[in-house]
Design a protein around this motif. Structure first.
Motif, mmCIF file in Angstrom:
data_model
loop_
_atom_site.group_PDB
_atom_site.id
_atom_site.type_symbol
_atom_site.label_atom_id
_atom_site.label_comp_id
_atom_site.label_asym_id
_atom_site.label_seq_id
_atom_site.Cartn_x
_atom_site.Cartn_y
_atom_site.Cartn_z
ATOM 1 N N TRP A 109 0.868 -1.188 0.000
ATOM 2 C CA TRP A 109 0.000 0.000 0.000
ATOM 3 C C TRP A 109 0.902 1.234 0.000
ATOM 4 C CZ3 TRP A 109 -3.049 1.054 5.125
ATOM 5 C CH2 TRP A 109 -3.967 2.087 4.951
ATOM 6 N N GLY A 110 1.555 1.513 -1.118
ATOM 7 C CA GLY A 110 2.554 2.565 -1.195
ATOM 8 C C GLY A 110 3.878 2.062 -0.614
ATOM 9 N N GLU A 111 4.895 2.926 -0.393
ATOM 10 C CA GLU A 111 4.844 4.345 -0.604
ATOM 11 C C GLU A 111 6.127 4.804 -1.285
ATOM 12 O OE1 GLU A 111 4.621 6.372 3.212
ATOM 13 O OE2 GLU A 111 6.715 5.973 3.578
ATOM 14 N N ILE A 112 6.253 6.105 -1.527
ATOM 15 C CA ILE A 112 7.485 6.696 -2.052
ATOM 16 C C ILE A 112 8.141 7.521 -0.938
ATOM 17 C CG2 ILE A 112 8.461 8.169 -3.851
ATOM 18 C CD1 ILE A 112 7.188 5.515 -4.821
ATOM 19 N N ASP A 113 9.445 7.445 -0.857
ATOM 20 C CA ASP A 113 10.228 8.034 0.246
ATOM 21 C C ASP A 113 9.819 9.479 0.536
ATOM 22 O OD1 ASP A 113 12.176 8.758 2.067
ATOM 23 O OD2 ASP A 113 13.686 9.113 0.525
ATOM 24 N N ARG A 114 9.198 9.700 1.713
ATOM 25 C CA ARG A 114 8.740 11.029 2.099
ATOM 26 C C ARG A 114 9.712 11.728 3.035
ATOM 27 N NH1 ARG A 114 6.018 9.336 7.033
ATOM 28 N NH2 ARG A 114 5.288 7.203 6.745
ATOM 29 N N GLN A 115 10.843 11.102 3.326
ATOM 30 C CA GLN A 115 11.850 11.765 4.148
ATOM 31 C C GLN A 115 12.845 12.551 3.305
ATOM 32 O OE1 GLN A 115 12.817 7.959 6.309
ATOM 33 N NE2 GLN A 115 12.839 9.339 8.074
ATOM 34 N N HIS A 116 13.145 12.041 2.122
ATOM 35 C CA HIS A 116 14.186 12.655 1.293
ATOM 36 C C HIS A 116 13.698 12.966 -0.118
ATOM 37 C CE1 HIS A 116 16.911 11.577 4.535
ATOM 38 N NE2 HIS A 116 16.463 10.327 4.463
ATOM 39 N N ILE A 117 13.228 11.941 -0.828
ATOM 40 C CA ILE A 117 12.944 12.117 -2.249
ATOM 41 C C ILE A 117 11.733 13.007 -2.494
ATOM 42 C CG2 ILE A 117 12.313 10.927 -4.390
ATOM 43 C CD1 ILE A 117 13.945 8.529 -3.381
ATOM 44 N N MET A 118 10.615 12.744 -1.833
ATOM 45 C CA MET A 118 9.413 13.540 -2.087
ATOM 46 C C MET A 118 9.600 15.021 -1.749
ATOM 47 S SD MET A 118 7.092 11.768 -3.593
ATOM 48 C CE MET A 118 5.730 12.915 -3.407
ATOM 49 N N PRO A 119 10.166 15.384 -0.597
ATOM 50 C CA PRO A 119 10.296 16.815 -0.306
ATOM 51 C C PRO A 119 11.498 17.492 -0.964
ATOM 52 C CG PRO A 119 10.992 15.534 1.595
ATOM 53 C CD PRO A 119 10.459 14.553 0.587
ATOM 54 N N PHE A 120 12.590 16.757 -1.172
ATOM 55 C CA PHE A 120 13.842 17.397 -1.573
ATOM 56 C C PHE A 120 14.393 16.921 -2.912
ATOM 57 C CE2 PHE A 120 13.951 17.086 3.190
ATOM 58 C CZ PHE A 120 13.579 18.401 3.423
#
Length: 339
Positions: A278-289
């Motif tokens: 159920w997901g996901e894509i890295d929201r610590q590094h890739i998604m924000p930065f």
């Protein structure tokens, strides 16, 4: 490629590892989105409509006061007071209620949340939509116990096997069993519960302690829901490779976990076809930065790792808040469509 499916058909096909027309999708919002990025959320929903919807329900009265995610303080339904340092964040409990167990004797558990809940609109709402109706719950016993007891206190209780910790666990478990039975008796398609179990490198407690103390709770929730024909969704942050086999064993149908904290390729080799991701894509590094291309490469990595042996058990999900550029969020769903 199959002909176009309804959202409900699409999600069931993903959960059951069957052929589908495209991967089902869902976006998760941190409180910041509801405060300051509603326009972006609406744009994403218009371009890439979600395949999920929640039920129309009103829980009963509780201790809740204030606004979740607003700078300052708010009280959650169980009476824990949270401190928020910045708008859009959830915050944290600074002063637990049960710093000693004597105070637990005077605590009035808010069973009114369930006893006075209004479920009267749920079934009618399920009949009106062709989306998959997935209902989140208030069931997260580990986190609730941390909030009311204090994280450090709780870890010490678990390590020392204090007898009162069983009483505290059973108090929350009684609530959760009742909540699961209530949802089992509705027409929703699936029910979710959660607990954040991982650090960046390992489980927060000894896996054997987890198996003896918490796993039986989750198994009972799964059994209740499966007996009623519901799909079971579970979320946990952190590195939880150690308990993936246990979650599969007790019957979790879909798991949302921080794939990029773990060895994604190994997860695919070991568990593709046994559980839906159920997901996901890295929201610590890739998604924000990261760049838009970084996001697309991340989706490709997940797809190549998990779409093996002809399995289709993936839900295109990502969580976002203040920092994630709009183009990165759009890129997640566009890239999944390419697959």
């Amino acid at each position: 490629m199959k002909e176009e499916m309804t959202s409900r058909e699409r999600v069931f096909a993903a959960l059951e590892h069957k052929e589908l027309d495209r991967f089902p999708r869902q976006q998760w919002h941190l409180p910041y989105v509801g405060m300051y990025r509603k326009h972006d959320a609406a744009l994403i929903e218009e371009k890439y409509p979600a395949d999920f919807i929640g039920a129309d329900v009103t829980y009963g009265p509780s201790y809740a006061e204030g606004i979740v995610g607003k700078k300052g303080k708010y009280t959650d339904p169980f009476g824990n007071v949270w401190t928020v340092g910045q708008d859009g964040l959830v915050g944290e409990v600074k002063k637990p209620q049960f710093e000693d167990y004597n105070s637990m004797k005077n605590y009035k558990f808010p069973m009114s949340l369930l006893d006075k809940a209004d479920f009267s609109r749920v079934n009618a709402g399920c009949k009106k939509t062709d989306k998959f109706v997935l209902q989140g719950t208030m069931t997260n016993p580990f986190e609730r116990m941390q909030q009311i007891r204090g994280t450090e206190n709780l870890f010490m209780d678990l390590a020392m096997d204090e007898p009162e910790i069983y009483e505290l666990r059973d108090m929350f478990h009684e609530f959760s069993v009742k909540e699961m039975n209530m949802w089992a008796n509705t027409d929703v398609d699936g029910v979710s519960f959660m607990d954040d179990w991982g650090t960046q490198i390992a489980l927060l407690i000894n896996p054997e302690k987890w198996r003896s103390f918490y796993k039986p709770l989750y198994k009972e929730y799964c059994d209740i829901l499966h007996a009623a024909g519901k799909k079971v969704f579970f979320h946990s942050d952190g590195h939880i490779t150690a308990i993936y086999p246990d979650l599969i064993e007790i019957g979790v149908d879909a798991i949302n976990s921080q794939l990029f904290c773990m060895d994604i390729e190994r997860l695919g080799q070991d568990y593709a076809g046994k559980i839906a991701f159920w997901g996901e894509i890295d929201r610590q590094h890739i998604m924000p930065f990261g760049t838009e291309q970084d996001v697309r490469d991340a989706v490709d990595r997940v797809a190549k790792a998990l779409l093996i042996r002809g399995r289709t058990g993936i839900i295109a999900q990502c969580e976002w808040g203040e920092l994630e550029p709009l183009e990165n969020i759009l890129a997640v769903y566009d890239q999944w469509n390419k697959w």
